[in-house]
Design a protein around this motif. Structure first.
Motif, PDB file in Angstrom:
ATOM      1  N   ALA A 196      14.746  36.181  17.296  1.00 53.52           N
ATOM      2  CA  ALA A 196      14.080  35.715  18.524  1.00 53.52           C
ATOM      3  C   ALA A 196      15.069  35.118  19.518  1.00 53.52           C
ATOM      4  CB  ALA A 196      13.000  34.700  18.170  1.00 53.52           C
ATOM      5  N   GLU A 197      16.151  34.577  19.010  1.00 48.05           N
ATOM      6  CA  GLU A 197      17.168  33.988  19.896  1.00 48.05           C
ATOM      7  C   GLU A 197      17.825  35.045  20.782  1.00 48.05           C
ATOM      8  OE1 GLU A 197      18.553  30.356  16.885  1.00 48.05           O
ATOM      9  OE2 GLU A 197      19.702  32.213  16.996  1.00 48.05           O
ATOM     10  N   GLN A 198      17.731  36.319  20.378  1.00 48.69           N
ATOM     11  CA  GLN A 198      18.429  37.388  21.089  1.00 48.69           C
ATOM     12  C   GLN A 198      17.508  38.204  22.003  1.00 48.69           C
ATOM     13  OE1 GLN A 198      21.722  37.302  20.533  1.00 48.69           O
ATOM     14  NE2 GLN A 198      21.336  35.690  19.014  1.00 48.69           N
ATOM     15  N   ILE A 199      16.221  37.887  22.038  1.00 47.01           N
ATOM     16  CA  ILE A 199      15.269  38.713  22.793  1.00 47.01           C
ATOM     17  C   ILE A 199      15.558  38.615  24.291  1.00 47.01           C
ATOM     18  CG2 ILE A 199      12.832  38.985  23.444  1.00 47.01           C
ATOM     19  CD1 ILE A 199      12.107  38.009  20.654  1.00 47.01           C
ATOM     20  N   GLU A 200      15.581  39.788  24.930  1.00 47.84           N
ATOM     21  CA  GLU A 200      15.852  39.833  26.369  1.00 47.84           C
ATOM     22  C   GLU A 200      14.751  40.542  27.145  1.00 47.84           C
ATOM     23  OE1 GLU A 200      19.638  41.758  26.553  1.00 47.84           O
ATOM     24  OE2 GLU A 200      20.757  39.910  26.095  1.00 47.84           O
ATOM     25  N   ARG A 201      13.721  41.033  26.464  1.00 51.15           N
ATOM     26  CA  ARG A 201      12.652  41.794  27.109  1.00 51.15           C
ATOM     27  C   ARG A 201      11.331  41.048  26.987  1.00 51.15           C
ATOM     28  NH1 ARG A 201      13.696  47.418  26.483  1.00 51.15           N
ATOM     29  NH2 ARG A 201      11.694  47.744  27.550  1.00 51.15           N
ATOM     30  N   PRO A 202      10.413  41.232  27.954  1.00 53.33           N
ATOM     31  CA  PRO A 202       9.078  40.647  27.796  1.00 53.33           C
ATOM     32  C   PRO A 202       8.436  41.178  26.519  1.00 53.33           C
ATOM     33  CG  PRO A 202       9.384  41.486  30.029  1.00 53.33           C
ATOM     34  CD  PRO A 202      10.549  41.973  29.223  1.00 53.33           C
ATOM     35  N   SER A 203       8.016  40.296  25.637  1.00 55.92           N
ATOM     36  CA  SER A 203       7.550  40.691  24.314  1.00 55.92           C
ATOM     37  C   SER A 203       6.271  39.956  23.956  1.00 55.92           C
ATOM     38  CB  SER A 203       8.612  40.388  23.250  1.00 55.92           C
ATOM     39  OG  SER A 203       9.829  41.063  23.530  1.00 55.92           O
ATOM     40  N   LEU A 204       5.487  40.625  23.108  1.00 64.63           N
ATOM     41  CA  LEU A 204       4.305  40.007  22.512  1.00 64.63           C
ATOM     42  C   LEU A 204       4.424  40.226  21.018  1.00 64.63           C
ATOM     43  CD1 LEU A 204       1.448  38.705  23.019  1.00 64.63           C
ATOM     44  CD2 LEU A 204       0.536  41.034  22.867  1.00 64.63           C
ATOM     45  N   ILE A 205       4.430  39.137  20.257  1.00 62.97           N
ATOM     46  CA  ILE A 205       4.461  39.275  18.799  1.00 62.97           C
ATOM     47  C   ILE A 205       3.100  38.856  18.266  1.00 62.97           C
ATOM     48  CG2 ILE A 205       5.514  36.979  18.405  1.00 62.97           C
ATOM     49  CD1 ILE A 205       7.025  38.428  16.008  1.00 62.97           C
ATOM     50  N   VAL A 206       2.519  39.737  17.454  1.00 66.06           N
ATOM     51  CA  VAL A 206       1.169  39.515  16.948  1.00 66.06           C
ATOM     52  C   VAL A 206       1.142  39.781  15.460  1.00 66.06           C
ATOM     53  CG1 VAL A 206       0.290  40.378  19.165  1.00 66.06           C
ATOM     54  CG2 VAL A 206       0.263  41.893  17.182  1.00 66.06           C
ATOM     55  N   GLY A 207       0.123  39.234  14.808  1.00 62.08           N
ATOM     56  CA  GLY A 207      -0.070  39.577  13.414  1.00 62.08           C
ATOM     57  C   GLY A 207      -0.534  38.418  12.573  1.00 62.08           C
ATOM     58  N   ASP A 208      -0.468  38.651  11.271  1.00 61.98           N
ATOM     59  CA  ASP A 208      -0.823  37.643  10.281  1.00 61.98           C
ATOM     60  C   ASP A 208       0.437  36.840   9.976  1.00 61.98           C
ATOM     61  OD1 ASP A 208      -1.611  36.122   8.153  1.00 61.98           O
ATOM     62  OD2 ASP A 208      -2.173  37.799   6.859  1.00 61.98           O
ATOM     63  N   PHE A 209       0.508  35.628  10.535  1.00 61.20           N
ATOM     64  CA  PHE A 209       1.670  34.760  10.322  1.00 61.20           C
ATOM     65  C   PHE A 209       1.539  33.985   9.009  1.00 61.20           C
ATOM     66  CE2 PHE A 209       3.198  34.027  15.001  1.00 61.20           C
ATOM     67  CZ  PHE A 209       3.204  35.386  15.222  1.00 61.20           C
ATOM     68  N   ASN A 210       0.318  33.923   8.443  1.00 55.28           N
ATOM     69  CA  ASN A 210       0.067  33.190   7.205  1.00 55.28           C
ATOM     70  C   ASN A 210       0.437  31.711   7.306  1.00 55.28           C
ATOM     71  OD1 ASN A 210      -1.260  34.464   4.931  1.00 55.28           O
ATOM     72  ND2 ASN A 210       0.330  36.044   5.054  1.00 55.28           N
ATOM     73  N   ILE A 211       0.390  31.174   8.521  1.00 51.41           N
ATOM     74  CA  ILE A 211       0.598  29.741   8.743  1.00 51.41           C
ATOM     75  C   ILE A 211      -0.402  29.272   9.789  1.00 51.41           C
ATOM     76  CG2 ILE A 211       2.177  27.934   9.531  1.00 51.41           C
ATOM     77  CD1 ILE A 211       4.503  29.680   8.594  1.00 51.41           C
ATOM     78  N   ALA A 212      -1.052  28.158   9.495  1.00 51.05           N
ATOM     79  CA  ALA A 212      -1.936  27.478  10.449  1.00 51.05           C
ATOM     80  C   ALA A 212      -1.204  26.232  10.929  1.00 51.05           C
ATOM     81  CB  ALA A 212      -3.256  27.110   9.773  1.00 51.05           C
ATOM     82  N   PRO A 213      -0.574  26.272  12.114  1.00 57.12           N
ATOM     83  CA  PRO A 213       0.375  25.216  12.471  1.00 57.12           C
ATOM     84  C   PRO A 213      -0.224  23.878  12.899  1.00 57.12           C
ATOM     85  CG  PRO A 213       0.321  26.919  14.162  1.00 57.12           C
ATOM     86  CD  PRO A 213      -0.520  27.416  13.033  1.00 57.12           C
ATOM     87  N   LEU A 214      -1.363  23.880  13.565  1.00 55.47           N
ATOM     88  CA  LEU A 214      -1.896  22.633  14.126  1.00 55.47           C
ATOM     89  C   LEU A 214      -2.899  21.978  13.175  1.00 55.47           C
ATOM     90  CD1 LEU A 214      -2.546  23.748  17.828  1.00 55.47           C
ATOM     91  CD2 LEU A 214      -0.445  22.849  16.802  1.00 55.47           C
TER      92      LEU A 214
END
Length: 263
Positions: A139-157
């Motif tokens: 992710a530190e190297q991303i240079e294009r508009p991106s959307l990342i989706v999916g099952d992250f298997n984490i509920a952060p809040l």
């Protein structure tokens, strides 16, 4: 307007009729599926073709894991990362063409991590954390508009689970997982569509265990996510979860999410 959906289907062949019903009723332009549980050559192409989802990128394997992105919009295969570092099929990335020109859509299935939140006692938990660390370096190297989706298997809040205190030691909501996911978020400045449009502490669950009667107890967790690059996020016009699918017969334990963009 371009609508993008994500859904951990928990076997695409077993639930192909439910996928067809969802596509017919909700008509997203693109659908990202996780846990398809099928090798690429056995993927059920016919239904998608019949409904006009003629562009498909499948990264599958026999019986486990696997991701697929199906679309009415043209795209080209963009990337397949092995963030698990063991060959498992857990990611496919595409570049949208036509109406969504230039958007990179990343579809990921992050490992669940087993039952014990201790790397020393449970190698699967360590694999999950390492997977997220590899994603963070990427992710530190991303240079294009991106959307990342999916099952992250984490509920952060805290409000992403039905009982924050009770789940602090349960895999998917432990502080170390949340901290690791937050480092991934900060590596690119990802914007969480689910909480941009349904602010905390509003209920926004996407998963309910098969072990509890979900409608009565509503013991849900928000494990599925759609995160946008900072330059893409302002183009989002809406986001919703479709929890009616959890009431269908023999459903997936996850429900779909849909985000609409003015691209």
């Amino acid at each position: 307007m371009v609508s993008i959906a994500t859904w951990n289907i928990n076997s695409v062949r077993l639930r192909i009729d439910q996928v067809e019903r969802f596509l017919t009723e909700q008509t997203p332009d693109v659908l990202c599926l996780q846990e398809i549980k099928v090798a690429e050559h056995l993927f059920p192409h016919d239904m998608f073709e019949r409904l006009g989802y003629t562009h498909r990128a499948i990264h599958g394997q026999k019986g486990y894991h696997g991701v697929a992105t199906v679309s009415r919009l043209p795209f080209r295969d963009f990337s397949r990362h092995d963030w698990q570092d063991n060959g498992e099929a857990r990611h496919v990335g595409v570049e949208l063409l036509g109406a969504g020109q230039g958007l990179i859509l990343e579809n990921v299935y992050i490992p669940a991590g087993g039952d014990i939140a201790d790397r020393a006692l449970n190698p699967k938990f360590g694999q999950k954390l390492d997977f997220l660390e590899r994603m963070t370096r990427w992710a530190e190297q991303i240079e294009r508009p991106s959307l990342i989706v999916g099952d992250f298997n984490i509920a952060p809040l805290e409000s992403d689970v039905y009982d924050h205190k009770a789940l602090l030691k349960v895999v998917s909501h432990t502080p170390i997982e949340v901290d690791t996911l937050n480092r991934f978020r900060d590596a690119h400045g990802w914007v969480d569509m689910g909480r941009q449009f349904i602010p905390a502490p509003e209920r926004n669950y996407s998963w309910w265990s098969y072990r509890s009667y979900w409608r009565q107890k509503d013991q849900g967790r928000r494990l599925d996510h759609m995160w946008a690059s900072p330059e893409l996020a302002p183009q989002a016009r809406g986001h919703r979860f479709v929890d009616e699918t959890r009431r269908w017969e023999q459903p997936s334990d996850h429900v779909p999410l849909i985000t609409e963009f003015d691209l």
